[in-house]
Structure formats: structure tokens, C-alpha cells
Design a protein around this motif. Structure first.
Motif, mmCIF file in Angstrom:
data_model
loop_
_atom_site.group_PDB
_atom_site.id
_atom_site.type_symbol
_atom_site.label_atom_id
_atom_site.label_comp_id
_atom_site.label_asym_id
_atom_site.label_seq_id
_atom_site.Cartn_x
_atom_site.Cartn_y
_atom_site.Cartn_z
ATOM 1 N N UNK A 54 -22.722 32.123 -79.870
ATOM 2 C CA UNK A 54 -21.760 30.342 -79.651
ATOM 3 C C UNK A 54 -20.566 30.057 -79.119
ATOM 4 N N UNK A 55 -19.565 30.749 -79.806
ATOM 5 C CA UNK A 55 -18.519 30.700 -79.428
ATOM 6 C C UNK A 55 -17.977 31.446 -78.276
ATOM 7 N N UNK A 56 -18.346 32.394 -78.113
ATOM 8 C CA UNK A 56 -18.473 33.898 -77.130
ATOM 9 C C UNK A 56 -18.734 33.086 -75.263
ATOM 10 N N UNK A 57 -19.687 32.152 -75.659
ATOM 11 C CA UNK A 57 -19.952 31.658 -74.758
ATOM 12 C C UNK A 57 -19.529 30.886 -74.466
ATOM 13 N N UNK A 58 -18.613 30.410 -75.029
ATOM 14 C CA UNK A 58 -17.511 28.985 -74.875
ATOM 15 C C UNK A 58 -15.789 29.010 -74.299
ATOM 16 N N UNK A 59 -15.847 31.038 -74.714
ATOM 17 C CA UNK A 59 -14.942 30.563 -74.132
ATOM 18 C C UNK A 59 -15.035 31.523 -72.714
ATOM 19 N N UNK A 60 -16.407 31.945 -72.341
ATOM 20 C CA UNK A 60 -17.414 32.315 -71.576
ATOM 21 C C UNK A 60 -17.278 31.048 -70.171
ATOM 22 N N UNK A 65 -15.228 28.562 -69.937
ATOM 23 C CA UNK A 65 -13.638 28.043 -70.122
ATOM 24 C C UNK A 65 -13.053 28.863 -68.493
ATOM 25 N N UNK A 66 -13.444 30.220 -68.362
ATOM 26 C CA UNK A 66 -13.015 31.301 -67.971
ATOM 27 C C UNK A 66 -13.597 30.822 -66.481
ATOM 28 N N UNK A 67 -15.043 30.418 -66.693
ATOM 29 C CA UNK A 67 -15.286 30.123 -65.437
ATOM 30 C C UNK A 67 -14.917 28.970 -64.707
ATOM 31 N N UNK A 68 -14.503 28.006 -65.624
ATOM 32 C CA UNK A 68 -13.296 27.124 -64.948
ATOM 33 C C UNK A 68 -11.792 26.651 -64.536
ATOM 34 N N UNK A 69 -11.681 28.409 -64.983
ATOM 35 C CA UNK A 69 -10.110 28.865 -64.763
ATOM 36 C C UNK A 69 -10.853 29.131 -63.227
ATOM 37 N N UNK A 70 -9.435 30.415 -62.068
ATOM 38 C CA UNK A 70 -9.160 30.878 -61.877
ATOM 39 C C UNK A 70 -9.346 32.442 -60.965
ATOM 40 N N UNK A 71 -9.596 33.183 -62.309
ATOM 41 C CA UNK A 71 -9.669 34.401 -62.483
ATOM 42 C C UNK A 71 -11.479 34.253 -62.141
ATOM 43 N N UNK A 72 -11.464 35.030 -61.408
ATOM 44 C CA UNK A 72 -13.362 35.813 -61.206
ATOM 45 C C UNK A 72 -13.346 36.875 -62.323
ATOM 46 N N UNK A 73 -12.459 37.766 -62.416
ATOM 47 C CA UNK A 73 -12.299 39.246 -63.336
ATOM 48 C C UNK A 73 -12.103 38.788 -64.620
ATOM 49 N N UNK A 74 -11.518 37.633 -65.001
ATOM 50 C CA UNK A 74 -11.325 37.193 -66.529
ATOM 51 C C UNK A 74 -12.828 36.174 -66.847
ATOM 52 N N UNK A 75 -13.779 35.754 -66.092
ATOM 53 C CA UNK A 75 -14.547 35.403 -66.185
ATOM 54 C C UNK A 75 -15.861 35.600 -65.958
ATOM 55 N N UNK A 81 -15.280 39.060 -67.250
ATOM 56 C CA UNK A 81 -15.674 39.843 -68.486
ATOM 57 C C UNK A 81 -15.978 39.152 -69.491
ATOM 58 N N UNK A 82 -15.692 38.092 -69.934
ATOM 59 C CA UNK A 82 -16.205 36.748 -70.644
ATOM 60 C C UNK A 82 -17.082 36.804 -70.853
ATOM 61 N N UNK A 83 -18.151 36.223 -69.601
ATOM 62 C CA UNK A 83 -19.618 36.127 -69.311
ATOM 63 C C UNK A 83 -20.338 37.495 -70.001
ATOM 64 N N UNK A 84 -19.691 38.758 -69.665
ATOM 65 C CA UNK A 84 -20.258 39.492 -70.724
ATOM 66 C C UNK A 84 -20.908 39.655 -71.379
ATOM 67 N N UNK A 85 -19.608 39.714 -72.423
ATOM 68 C CA UNK A 85 -19.639 39.463 -73.873
ATOM 69 C C UNK A 85 -20.500 38.955 -73.663
ATOM 70 N N UNK A 86 -20.564 37.148 -73.835
ATOM 71 C CA UNK A 86 -21.001 36.818 -74.052
ATOM 72 C C UNK A 86 -22.453 36.608 -74.362
ATOM 73 N N UNK A 87 -23.268 37.498 -72.531
ATOM 74 C CA UNK A 87 -24.062 37.444 -72.526
ATOM 75 C C UNK A 87 -25.463 39.302 -73.558
ATOM 76 N N UNK A 88 -23.852 39.795 -74.190
ATOM 77 C CA UNK A 88 -24.441 41.087 -74.068
ATOM 78 C C UNK A 88 -24.811 40.627 -76.250
#
Length: 723
Positions: free
Chosen positions: A602-608, A610-620, A622-629
Motif C-alpha cells: 500500500x505504501x509503495x503504491x502511494x508513492x507510485x 504520486x509519481x504518476x502525478x509528476x512530470x517524469x515518466x522514468x520516475x513514475x 520505477x515506482x509503478x514497477x516496485x508497486x506491482x512487484x
């Protein structure tokens, strides 16, 4: 030689206080849903550890006073028995130390480790107090009363919920799956889970069955002795019918088999109990089978008046039939006794046949629940191999199963107490647990063999379900050796428990006068630490519930902040608060909470998010893959991630950053491609074990077309600029 019971007033008061504490723990176990939810236990644990801190010095003083009891003291036992008792009381403390060490090492879940630390502090102190009380007649009587009160309260409350309209939420578990229930309804009682409820009823049923059989076997052939034994036997058989009826209505195959195997194992050892057990249990089991068949036809839904009449009538018939068989067995001989044993065997066979005919499809047909357990066990073994020696702390399976599961099942419990402890504390913890069970079995078998079937049933059923997630099961496990000790010391044949005469000098304390004081200081420090931790957890839980109940955002934020100040380990509180905080504040809070729960999905997905709401697709990404793992088979998160990439692509396209817009769209399409491949693979395996319904990718088709459209537009604009 019989010693007279002579307790001075302070010592007697200590015994009563300790017995009262143990009795209160039993009441709490019944009222708090078997002590399954740790959050419900925090207030009770806070009071418990405060009381334990106050009792450390006086209880330790009494232990030291009666430590050397061979020949003069309270009980006489060989060195093996003394070592077994020391092992029984020391193993919970060793597990407590292992959880404390796991907390210092950095567990996978600090909150889960804290909960287990508090639980095992409670279990260890309960075991010591129960064993202490068993050494005194007053304490032993209260332990026996507590045992019977718990059994009757758990069984009758469940039966009255069905037959008398007694309001007990979730006392009956309804299902439409025939492989889960033959009748569509299963009795769950106060525990709200039929399998563990059935296991508890099996424990109490076996205790009464073997108690009645042992009493009949030991009865003297004198008329007065026969009359007394029959009267006592009828009183002892009083709970047999409600225990048997509740066990059958739970429809727990595991509980039935565990009870059968445990009883058969002890009967192979004590063959002389076979005939008495047949006679004592024939009428109650036959009445319970008839009761089960009647209620099964109605789906456990009967009117209060007919239901009460049925319950009372069959209970009375069970008592009368049991009394007649037992009485006739005592006065009959030769062929008359053999005839009654044969009649009892026929009644047992008829009862078993009636039940098996009702549930034959669940027994003979393929079982999805058994297959699901096999899948859970395979995934759990793979996870245990990652930390085979010391495990990863409390709550390992609950925190990791979404990442470790090989199929999209729903199973936050591993359904095996031994595997669960292996995941938490590794091979060292499992070895200590096995040592604890061996010590308990040794003590029970030596002091009161009639209690051994109940202990075996506990150990067997915990291997196929999550019984040990219920604190009630541990209380029962530690009560059985205490009851065995009490029975050995205070039985009629043993007479009064041996005590030091008033004129005798107390034995010297080994190690000098400073040793008890040092032990008392250490134990008091442990109790104080556990008291502080439980109080902090209680305050955090209370504030979190208050925040959930308010509709004002500002007030909710304040309450959640206060909750985290009291208990910063709770990931649920951190995730809830982070959603209400802007920008970097929420992100920093999540990163801080991840120190306590490094693999919390749940915490990792919250970071994902927030990254999706940002401006950097690479950062997003990264956190999306961490959350999906950490949550592989979550279709909603996969769709949400692709939608987030689409939104990012649209935003970048409007801002003129066409390269980032194209990259975001391509990342979203890649996420959908991976989702589609995984979904097709799972769909090919069938719907079995696909509890999360993973594999329906039709909802992603429209999203994929939109992503392709944005990518194409961004690519054309990017090419136009280059030209």
C-alpha cells in the motif's frame, strides 16, 4: 503421607490474584473473538502487563520459597519432569526474545513484529501464572472452573444463536459453494471462523470424553462407589452433547479428522479406555448427529421455540442415555456388559453414518480448499527459503503474500501455524515451538494422560489452518499442562497437595540473596516495556478509529498525526494521512513509514500514484514497477497505472513537451502489454485459485487505443519540429 494445606494469608492472596488474572484472560478470549485481532487486544494487554509487573516480585518470592520440594515441598517429580516444566515455561520467553531481536534487526513489518511481541509476552506470562496456580488447590479449582466455563460459553452461545435467536454477529457463516459447506451454513460461534471453532470444540469434547471414560475405568466395584461414580460421571458428561453438536455443525473436516486421529492415538496407548469411551460418548454423539441432521435440513435457520425444544430434548436424551449405559456397565458383567458395549458401538456407527451421508460429497469429491492450501504451502516454502534461520519478523506472510503468490488467490493467512512461525522466526523459532509442544505433551502424558488427546488435536489441526493466529488456542495449549499438574497434585487419590509444615524452614535460595532480586528487576523491566508498547499501540489505534469516524478533514489530519506520534509503525495510518497531505509532505511521510514496513504494498503504491502525478515518466515507471512487484495480481492497480501514464502524456502534450508525452504513452502501452500477457496466462489456467478474477483485459482495450492516439500525436508533433 498426607500433608495438610497450610497457606499464610499473603500467599493465599497471591494465589487468588493470579488465578483471577488467568480467569480474566479466559473471559477476554471468549469476548474478544478468540483474541484474533490484535487491535482489539491492546486495552486488555495494557492492563495485563501492568498487573504482571505488580505480581513479579510476590510470585517470584513464592517460587523461590518452594523451589526445593523433593521430600518436603509441594510436588515430587523426577529431573525429566522438572526439565520439561522448565522447557514449557521457557520456550514462550525464548520466542519473545526472538521477536524482540527481529524488531531490532529490521523486520519486514515493524507493526506485525510488535503485535507478535505483545502476544508472546502475554502467552509467556499466562503460562507462568497458570502453572503457578495449578500448584495450589484454590488455584487449581479456579483453573478447572475456567476451563469448563470457557467451553460451555463458547458452545452454548453458538447453539443459542441458532436455536434461540441469540444475537451473535457472524455466528453462522453462510456460503453458496458446495465444496465449502454441504448445507450452505456453518457454525462459527464467538470465533467467527468455523474451522477454528470446530477445533476448539474438538478440544473440549475430547477432554470430557476421556474424563468420563477414565472415571468409569477407575470406579471400584462397590455399590456405594458405583453410585458415586455414576453420579459424578453424569455430571461430567453434561457438556458432551453441546460440544459434539457444535463440532458437527461447524462442518470442519480438519477438526473432525484431528479429533479422530488424536483420540485413536491415545486409545492405542490406553486400550482399557476403549469400552468406557464407547459407552460414555454413544448417546451424546447419537443425539448430536440427529441434531445436526435436523438443523442441516433447515440451513441452520430454525424458529426459537422449536429450536430450543429440540436442543433441550436431545440434550436430555443424551444425558439419560449416557447415564443408563454407564450405570449398566458398572453393575453388569459378562454378556450383559458386552451387549451394552455392542449397543454403544452401533450408536457410534449410526451417528457417524448419518453425518457422513450429509457431507459425503465434500469428503469423497475433489476439494478446492485442500488444493488451495497446497498452493499456499508451496508459495510459503519458497518465501521461507529467503530467510531460513531467523525469518523476517512478525506478519511476514501477511506482508509478503501478494508478492510471493504464484496464483491470484486471496489468502492473507497461510493456513498452517508451523509454516507461519517458520516465516516469522525461521528454523530457530520453529525448533523452539516443537520443543514447547514436546514438553507440553510429556507433562500431560505423565500427569494426566486423559488430557493428551486434546493437546494432540490442537497440534494436529494447527498444521492445516491458522488456529494459532487466535490467542485462545495458545491459552488452551498452556492450560492443558497446568490442568494436568493440578490433577496430579490435587486428585482424590493423591489427597491434599503436599506443603511445607508450619514449623519447617524454607529452603535456601540458590545463588545467594541477590539472585531473586535481580530476576525480579529483569522481569519487571520486561513487563514495564511491554506495558509501554501496548499502551502506545492502544492510543494509536484509538486515535486512528476516531479519525475514521470524523468527516472534518482538518480534524482528521490532526488525529492521524497524533496516532502516528503514538505508534509510528502502523502503515495504515501513514497511508491514510499521506493521502491528505500535499506534495512533498505526503511523500516524505511515506518514505519515513517505509523504514518500518519496507515491503508494504500500500505504501509503495502511494508513492507510485504520486509519481504518476509528476512530470517524469522514468520516475513514475520505477515506482509503478516496485508497486506491482509487491502486488502482482492486482488488475485495478495495473489499469490505474496505465491511466496515470495516459494523464501524464496528455499533460506533457499540452505543455509542449512532446518527447516526454510520447515516452509516457509508450510506458503506458508497455504496462498494458505486460498486463495482457499475464492475464492471458492466468486465464489459460482456469478459474480455480483465481479468487481475484485476474485476467479480464477487455477493460484495457479502450485505454490502449487512447494511449496509441496520444503517442501518435506526440510523435507527429516531434517529427514536425525536427523537420
Amino acid at each position: 503421607m498426607r500433608w495438610n494445606k497450610r497457606l499464610n494469608s499473603p500467599e493465599l492472596n497471591i494465589v487468588y490474584v493470579c488465578a483471577g488474572a488467568v480467569f480474566t484472560a479466559g473471559v477476554a478470549a471468549c469476548l474478544l473473538r478468540g483474541l484474533f485481532f490484535t487491535g482489539e487486544m491492546y486495552p486488555f494487554l495494557t492492563v495485563w502487563f501492568a498487573l504482571c509487573g505488580l505480581l513479579v516480585a510476590p510470585v517470584l518470592a513464592v517460587f523461590e520459597l518452594h523451589k526445593r520440594t523433593d521430600g518436603r515441598g509441594q510436588e515430587s517429580g523426577g529431573p525429566v519432569m522438572k526439565k520439561a516444566a522448565l522447557t514449557l515455561l521457557g520456550c514462550p520467553l525464548a520466542i519473545l526474545v526472538l521477536y524482540a531481536w527481529a524488531g531490532l534487526r529490521g523486520p519486514i513489518s515493524a507493526q506485525g513484529t510488535l503485535d507478535e511481541l505483545l502476544r508472546w509476552g502475554f502467552y509467556a506470562s499466562f503460562a507462568v501464572l497458570a502453572y503457578f496456580c495449578a500448584g495450589y488447590r484454590q488455584g487449581a479449582r479456579l483453573l478447572g472452573a475456567m476451563w469448563h466455563a470457557m467451553g460451555m460459553a463458547i458452545s452454548l452461545s453458538a447453539l443459542f444463536a441458532v436455536c434461540a435467536g441469540f444475537k451473535l454477529p457472524y455466528a453462522v457463516a453462510y456460503t453458496s459453494a458446495p465444496e465449502v459447506s454441504a448445507t450452505g451454513a456453518r457454525l462459527a460461534g464467538l470465533l467467527e471462523y468455523p474451522n477454528t471453532f470446530g477445533a476448539v470444540m474438538a478440544v473440549f469434547l475430547l477432554e470430557r470424553l476421556f474424563a468420563a471414560a477414565s472415571l468409569m475405568e477407575s470406579a471400584k466395584p462397590r455399590p456405594s462407589a458405583i453410585k458415586q461414580s455414576v453420579a459424578t460421571g453424569v455430571y461430567g458428561m453434561l457438556p458432551l452433547f453441546p460440544y459434539a453438536a457444535a463440532l458437527l455443525l461447524s462442518e470442519s473436516r480438519g477438526a473432525w479428522l484431528s479429533a479422530a486421529f488424536a483420540g485413536a492415538a491415545v486409545l492405542l496407548w490406553k486400550r482399557q479406555l476403549c469400552a468406557p469411551l464407547l459407552l460414555a460418548g454413544a448417546a451424546p454423539m447419537a443425539a448430536a448427529a440427529l441434531f445436526y441432521r435436523q438443523l442441516a435440513r433447515a440451513g441452520l435457520a430454525v424458529e426459537p421455540a422449536p429450536g430450543l425444544l429440540l436442543l433441550a430434548g436431545l440434550w436430555g436424551a443424551a444425558l439419560l442415555g449416557g447415564a443408563w449405559l454407564c450405570c449398566r456397565r458398572q453393575v453388569a458383567a459378562g454378556g450383559g456388559c458386552a451387549a451394552r458395549v455392542a449397543l454403544a458401538a452401533v450408536m457410534w456407527t449410526a451417528a457417524g453414518s448419518a453425518v457422513l451421508l450429509q457431507v459425503r460429497e465434500r469428503i469423497t469429491g475433489p476439494s478446492s480448499t485442500v488444493a488451495a492450501r497446497g498452493l499456499l504451502y508451496r508459495d510459503a516454502w519458497k518465501l521461507a527459503a529467503e530467510a531460513p534461520w531467523l525469518g523476517r519478523g512478525g506478519g511476514t506472510w501477511r506482508s509478503s503474500y501478494l508478492a510471493a503468490q504464484s496464483r491470484p488467490y486471496v489468502g492473507s493467512q497461510v493456513h498452517n501455524g508451523y509454516l507461519d512461525l517458520l516465516l516469522n522466526l525461521g528454523g530457530v523459532g520453529l525448533a523452539i515451538l516443537l520443543l514447547l509442544l514436546i514438553a507440553a505433551g510429556w507433562l500431560v502424558a505423565a500427569a494426566a494422560p486423559r488430557l493428551l488427546p486434546s493437546l494432540l488435536a490442537l497440534a494436529l489441526h494447527s498444521a492445516v489452518d491458522f488456529d494459532w493466529s487466535y490467542g485462545l488456542m495458545w491459552l488452551l495449549l498452556f492450560l492443558l499442562p497446568a490442568l494436568a499438574r493440578a490433577e496430579k497434585l490435587h486428585s482424590v487419590d493423591a489427597g491434599e497437595p503436599p506443603q511445607l509444615p508450619a514449623s519447617a524452614e524454607p529452603p535456601p535460595v540458590p545463588g545467594g540473596p541477590g539472585r531473586p532480586a535481580a530476576a525480579a528487576a529483569l522481569l519487571f523491566s520486561v513487563a514495564l516495556a511491554l506495558f509501554i508498547l501496548s499502551f502506545q499501540a492502544m492510543r494509536g489505534e484509538t486515535l486512528y478509529k476516531q479519525a475514521a469516524g470524523t468527516s472534518q478533514n482538518r480534524e482528521r489530519i490532526v488525529l492521524l498525526r497524533q496516532s502516528l506520534q503514538w505508534n509510528p509503525r502502523d502503515p495504515m495510518t501513514a497511508a491514510a494521512l499521506s493521502r491528505m497531505l500535499p506534495g512533498n509532505q505526503g511523500r516524505d511521510l511515506i518514505l519515513k513509514s517505509l523504514k518500518y514496513s519496507p515491503e508494504n504494498a500500500a505504501l509503495k503504491w502511494e508513492l507510485a500514484k504520486r509519481a504518476l502525478e509528476g512530470e517524469h515518466p522514468g520516475t513514475a515507471m520505477y515506482w509503478v514497477r516496485r508497486g506491482q512487484q509487491l502486488d502482482v495480481f492486482n488488475a485495478a492497480k495495473r489499469i490505474e497505472a496505465a491511466e496515470g501514464m495516459l494523464d501524464m502524456s496528455v499533460r506533457r502534450l499540452r505543455e509542449g513537451d512532446w518527447t516526454s508525452a510520447r515516452q509516457s504513452a509508450e510506458a503506458g502501452l508497455e504496462l498494458l502489454r505486460q498486463y495482457r500477457l499475464l492475464g492471458e496466462r492466468e486465464s489459460g489456467k482456469g478459474i480455480q485459485h483465481n479468487d481475484r478474477r485476474f485476467g479480464n483485459v477487455q477493460e484495457a482495450e479502450g485505454l490502449g487505443l487512447r494511449l496509441k492516439g496520444v503517442r501518435s500525436e506526440a510523435w507527429h508533433l516531434e517529427m514536425a519540429i525536427r523537420l
